[in-house]
Design an enzyme around this catalytic site. Structure first.
Site, PDB file in Angstrom:
ATOM      1  N   LYS A 169      -8.298 -10.859  -0.677  1.00  0.00           N
ATOM      2  CA  LYS A 169      -8.705 -11.644   0.473  1.00  0.00           C
ATOM      3  C   LYS A 169      -8.874 -10.697   1.653  1.00  0.00           C
ATOM      4  CE  LYS A 169      -5.329 -13.255   3.381  1.00  0.00           C
ATOM      5  NZ  LYS A 169      -4.209 -14.000   3.909  1.00  0.00           N
TER       6      LYS A 169
ATOM      7  N   HIS B 158      -2.418 -14.226  -3.847  1.00  0.00           N
ATOM      8  CA  HIS B 158      -1.068 -13.934  -4.338  1.00  0.00           C
ATOM      9  C   HIS B 158      -0.136 -15.142  -4.246  1.00  0.00           C
ATOM     10  CE1 HIS B 158      -0.551 -12.921  -0.046  1.00  0.00           C
ATOM     11  NE2 HIS B 158       0.682 -13.324  -0.239  1.00  0.00           N
TER      12      HIS B 158
ATOM     13  N   LYS C   7       3.120 -17.102  -7.129  1.00  0.00           N
ATOM     14  CA  LYS C   7       4.489 -17.532  -6.824  1.00  0.00           C
ATOM     15  C   LYS C   7       4.922 -18.597  -7.825  1.00  0.00           C
ATOM     16  CE  LYS C   7       4.099 -16.460  -1.912  1.00  0.00           C
ATOM     17  NZ  LYS C   7       5.029 -15.373  -1.703  1.00  0.00           N
TER      18      LYS C   7
ATOM     19  N   GLU D   9       5.605 -19.109  10.144  1.00  0.00           N
ATOM     20  CA  GLU D   9       6.511 -17.962  10.192  1.00  0.00           C
ATOM     21  C   GLU D   9       7.027 -17.762  11.599  1.00  0.00           C
ATOM     22  OE1 GLU D   9       4.581 -14.382   8.868  1.00  0.00           O
ATOM     23  OE2 GLU D   9       2.657 -15.033   9.663  1.00  0.00           O
TER      24      GLU D   9
ATOM     25  N   HIS E   9      -4.918 -19.582   1.183  1.00  0.00           N
ATOM     26  CA  HIS E   9      -3.722 -19.998   0.442  1.00  0.00           C
ATOM     27  C   HIS E   9      -3.482 -21.511   0.414  1.00  0.00           C
ATOM     28  CE1 HIS E   9      -3.056 -15.781   0.523  1.00  0.00           C
ATOM     29  NE2 HIS E   9      -2.736 -15.737   1.794  1.00  0.00           N
TER      30      HIS E   9
ATOM     31  N   LYS F  54       2.069 -18.823  13.741  1.00  0.00           N
ATOM     32  CA  LYS F  54       2.912 -17.647  13.997  1.00  0.00           C
ATOM     33  C   LYS F  54       3.901 -18.012  15.100  1.00  0.00           C
ATOM     34  CE  LYS F  54       0.107 -14.516  11.873  1.00  0.00           C
ATOM     35  NZ  LYS F  54       0.655 -13.971  10.646  1.00  0.00           N
TER      36      LYS F  54
HETATM   37  N1  LIG Z   1      -1.670  -5.125   3.026  1.00  0.00           N
HETATM   38  C1  LIG Z   1      -1.451  -6.347   2.589  1.00  0.00           C
HETATM   39  O1  LIG Z   1      -0.296  -6.841   2.515  1.00  0.00           O
HETATM   40  C2  LIG Z   1      -2.602  -7.235   2.150  1.00  0.00           C
HETATM   41  C3  LIG Z   1      -2.350  -8.561   1.761  1.00  0.00           C
HETATM   42  C4  LIG Z   1      -3.409  -9.364   1.314  1.00  0.00           C
HETATM   43  C5  LIG Z   1      -4.688  -8.830   1.286  1.00  0.00           C
HETATM   44  N2  LIG Z   1      -4.915  -7.539   1.684  1.00  0.00           N
HETATM   45  C6  LIG Z   1      -6.287  -7.021   1.608  1.00  0.00           C
HETATM   46  O2  LIG Z   1      -6.296  -5.862   0.802  1.00  0.00           O
HETATM   47  C7  LIG Z   1      -7.233  -4.921   1.279  1.00  0.00           C
HETATM   48  C8  LIG Z   1      -6.503  -3.615   1.561  1.00  0.00           C
HETATM   49  O3  LIG Z   1      -5.536  -3.830   2.552  1.00  0.00           O
HETATM   50  P1  LIG Z   1      -4.567  -2.667   3.067  1.00  0.00           P
HETATM   51  O4  LIG Z   1      -3.618  -3.323   4.006  1.00  0.00           O
HETATM   52  O5  LIG Z   1      -4.017  -1.894   1.951  1.00  0.00           O
HETATM   53  O6  LIG Z   1      -5.591  -1.784   3.909  1.00  0.00           O
HETATM   54  P2  LIG Z   1      -5.387  -0.266   4.353  1.00  0.00           P
HETATM   55  O7  LIG Z   1      -3.952   0.049   4.532  1.00  0.00           O
HETATM   56  O8  LIG Z   1      -6.306  -0.061   5.496  1.00  0.00           O
HETATM   57  O9  LIG Z   1      -5.890   0.563   3.088  1.00  0.00           O
HETATM   58  C9  LIG Z   1      -7.210   0.668   2.676  1.00  0.00           C
HETATM   59  C10 LIG Z   1      -7.407   2.055   2.126  1.00  0.00           C
HETATM   60  O10 LIG Z   1      -8.745   2.146   1.694  1.00  0.00           O
HETATM   61  C11 LIG Z   1      -9.126   3.494   1.739  1.00  0.00           C
HETATM   62  N3  LIG Z   1     -10.558   3.558   2.022  1.00  0.00           N
HETATM   63  C12 LIG Z   1     -11.208   3.191   3.138  1.00  0.00           C
HETATM   64  N4  LIG Z   1     -12.514   3.450   3.033  1.00  0.00           N
HETATM   65  C13 LIG Z   1     -12.695   3.963   1.801  1.00  0.00           C
HETATM   66  C14 LIG Z   1     -13.819   4.419   1.096  1.00  0.00           C
HETATM   67  N5  LIG Z   1     -15.040   4.412   1.634  1.00  0.00           N
HETATM   68  N6  LIG Z   1     -13.657   4.884  -0.161  1.00  0.00           N
HETATM   69  C15 LIG Z   1     -12.434   4.930  -0.731  1.00  0.00           C
HETATM   70  N7  LIG Z   1     -11.322   4.509  -0.108  1.00  0.00           N
HETATM   71  C16 LIG Z   1     -11.454   4.032   1.155  1.00  0.00           C
HETATM   72  C17 LIG Z   1      -8.348   4.133   2.879  1.00  0.00           C
HETATM   73  O11 LIG Z   1      -7.810   5.374   2.431  1.00  0.00           O
HETATM   74  P3  LIG Z   1      -8.581   6.739   2.762  1.00  0.00           P
HETATM   75  O12 LIG Z   1      -8.607   6.842   4.247  1.00  0.00           O
HETATM   76  O13 LIG Z   1      -7.797   7.802   2.078  1.00  0.00           O
HETATM   77  O14 LIG Z   1      -9.947   6.592   2.178  1.00  0.00           O
HETATM   78  C18 LIG Z   1      -7.212   3.143   3.159  1.00  0.00           C
HETATM   79  O15 LIG Z   1      -5.953   3.711   3.061  1.00  0.00           O
HETATM   80  C19 LIG Z   1      -7.852  -5.549   2.526  1.00  0.00           C
HETATM   81  O16 LIG Z   1      -9.042  -6.197   2.184  1.00  0.00           O
HETATM   82  C20 LIG Z   1      -6.829  -6.582   2.955  1.00  0.00           C
HETATM   83  O17 LIG Z   1      -7.410  -7.658   3.650  1.00  0.00           O
HETATM   84  C21 LIG Z   1      -3.899  -6.732   2.115  1.00  0.00           C
END
Ligand SMILES: NC(=O)c1ccc[n+]([C@@H]2O[C@H](COP(=O)([O-])OP(=O)(O)OC[C@H]3O[C@@H](n4cnc5c(N)ncnc54)[C@H](OP(=O)(O)O)[C@@H]3O)[C@@H](O)[C@H]2O)c1
Length: 503
Positions: A162, A192, A196, A230, A254, A350
């Protein structure tokens, strides 16, 4: 249950928060309980350069922090299947090297050409990566047959995180791009929440018992509330949140999925096709909200200033005069035989009074009151109520009326409680683990179908587009942090002769 197939899990976004905090700890837990395939590799892809060992060391630190338990030896064994590939997934140049690496896994580790692509990158990259996967011929119709051993079928599947789209049009566009490259049966739109335990337990509660199903309809149920609130604010995610808001972040994704499990008809069998067919029908039966009814069916809010945080609208990263909602309450009707006249209320926020995700099923009062004038401890008969708490505790509580022992006759509401954690003495698994295993087994039961996503967007769009202007204006600081949201949300319920479950 069928074992998951041998495969390579290719995680795009390997350096990111989701991979380190959720995906790898979940896989580590799955390995600990023997749920992963025997022949299994993880290949993380991100732009920054690092070696396999450097990535494993980063992940080890994260797993120690986020997995339920840590065992250095078990990790060392598991880490052998984890590898890293540096490259820009938005550029075609990277994919030939990626393909070579994947082929090598097939040859050395018997992964059979099976690929599970996981898009754990920002949503702006989803379509471009899917397109590159197609250009690099990592998935083609003909390639469904394994190149290593042509007598054995191989698969390529994709998991999409998402947010799935920003509105109805962008979700449809992403679906079209995915559909050009993957079959619907190979597209896994993850939520996710569906991993649950209690959400899945809804299927068992409804369809493995005889006492609920006969009364699970508009004749006996007055209304249903689906709440996810939350106590914390948006924290340092202001830039993301201000362009998203509570409806997109929670209700469209969700809460509408939880709704589908509550509202669906009994599936013919517990198979992905049958469950999804019924969920699709439930979501499609949501009555469209018209511009004229938005104001009476929705309330939006933004939290004000607290002792340790500025008001939402004053936070760094929030646009000046932003009207993005940190709270939303909406009422939806479902136009089918089961639910005609029984509204569903959705609420998320929130900085609320409590952290809690729950479903509240409020039953109607008995057809006739045989106890007029009999004292009730609460002042009046409250009616049967089933509360299915998803978080932070996993429990189900049923309220019913009871005679208070002794004389004279008086009545009190009492509650029966089933506490899943205590009853079964097992800790719930991190939701991502079982969902990943399902994708490796080809089971889409707990993943969203294209139509569910698009129908979900259609249901909330009037609360997001220009129709929402009236409920969006003057929302700045219209509820205090630590409260139950704007007064207008209570008024919306009061107009219907109902009240939120604020316990
Ligand atoms: N975090 C959560 O709890 C969570 C929960 C639900 C959904 N999501 C979804 O999951 C996705 C990822 O979230 P996140 O929080 O993990 O984001 P994030 O911390 O910003 O991580 C994304 C990673 O993608 C890599 N990236 C960016 N551009 C890229 C490219 N062109 N090629 C290859 N790698 C690339 C970056 O690493 P580099 O800089 O090394 O390329 C970055 O570390 C998002 O769509 C978010 O909405 C996240």
């Amino acid at each position: 249950m069928r074992k998951p197939d041998p495969c390579v899990l290719v995680i795009f976004g390997a350096s990111g928060d989701l991979t380190a905090r959720k995906l790898i700890p979940a896989l580590y837990e799955m390995r600990a309980i023997g749920a992963l395939p025997e022949h299994f590799k993880v290949l993380g892809v991100s732009r920054r350069e690092k070696t396999d060992d450097a990535w494993r060391a980063e992940l080890a630190a994260s797993v120690q922090q986020h997995a339920k338990r840590w065992d250095a030896e078990r990790w060392a064994e598991f880490a052998k299947c984890i590898h890293y590939f540096a490259g820009d997934a938005a550029q075609t140049a990277m994919y030939s090297g990626l393909e070579e690496r994947l082929r090598k896994f097939d040859e050395e580790s018997n992964t059979h050409g099976n690929r599970l692509f996981y898009l754990s990158v920002g949503p702006e990259l989803y379509e471009s990566i899917v397109q590159r996967i197609e250009d690099a011929a990592l998935v083609t119709e003909g390639k469904r047959w394994c190149s290593i051993n042509s007598s054995e079928r191989s698969w390529q599947r994709i998991i999409i995180e998402k947010p799935f789209g920003h509105d109805e049009q962008s979700a449809a566009s992403l679906n079209r791009t995915l559909g050009r490259v993957f079959e619907e049966e190979d597209i896994y739109r993850i939520d996710h929440y569906l991993g649950k335990e209690v959400v899945q337990a809804m299927l068992v509660l409804r369809f493995a018992n005889t006492i609920f199903e006969p009364v699970w309809n508009h004749r006996y149920i007055d209304h249903v509330q689906v709440t996810a609130v939350e106590t914390v604010g948006v924290g340092n995610r202001t830039a993301f949140f201000d362009s998203t808001g509570a409806i997109r972040d929670m209700i469209q994704s969700h809460l509408l999925q939880i709704f589908a499990f509550v509202a669906m008809e009994p599936p013919t069998a517990i198979t992905a096709e049958d469950i999804r067919a019924e969920k699709i029908k439930a979501v499609r039966a949501i009555r469209p909200t018209t511009p004229e009814t938005v104001a009476t069916h929705g309330v939006l809010g933004q939290y004000g200033k607290s002792a340790d945080e500025d008001a939402y609208v004053d936070l760094p990263g929030v646009a000046k005069g932003s009207t993005t909602e940190t709270y939303a309450a909406i009422k939806l009707h479902v136009d089918n035989w089961r639910w005609a006249g029984t509204p569903f209320y959705f609420r998320t926020g929130k900085h609320m009074a409590k952290k809690c995700t729950e479903i509240v099923v409020q039953f109607k009062p008995p057809a006739a009151n045989l106890f007029p004038g009999i004292p009730h401890q609460s002042g009046k008969v409250l009616g049967n109520r089933l509360v299915i708490e998803i978080a932070p505790f996993q429990q189900t509580r049923l309220r019913f009326e009871s005679k208070v022992p002794g004389t004279p006759l008086s009545i009190a509401s009492v509650e029966m409680q089933a506490d899943f954690d205590k009853q079964f003495g097992v800790e719930a698994l991190e939701a991502y683990g079982p969902l990943l295993i399902d994708a490796m087994r080809g089971d889409q039961s707990l993943y969203k179908h294209r139509i569910e996503v698009e129908s979900g967007w259609a249901a909330v769009m009037p609360f997001l587009d220009s129709s929402s202007a009236t409920i969006r204006k003057s929302i700045a600081s219209n509820y205090a942090p630590g409260s139950w949201g704007p007064a207008a949300a209570d008024e919306m319920m009061a107009r219907d002769g109902r009240a939120w479950h604020n316990e």
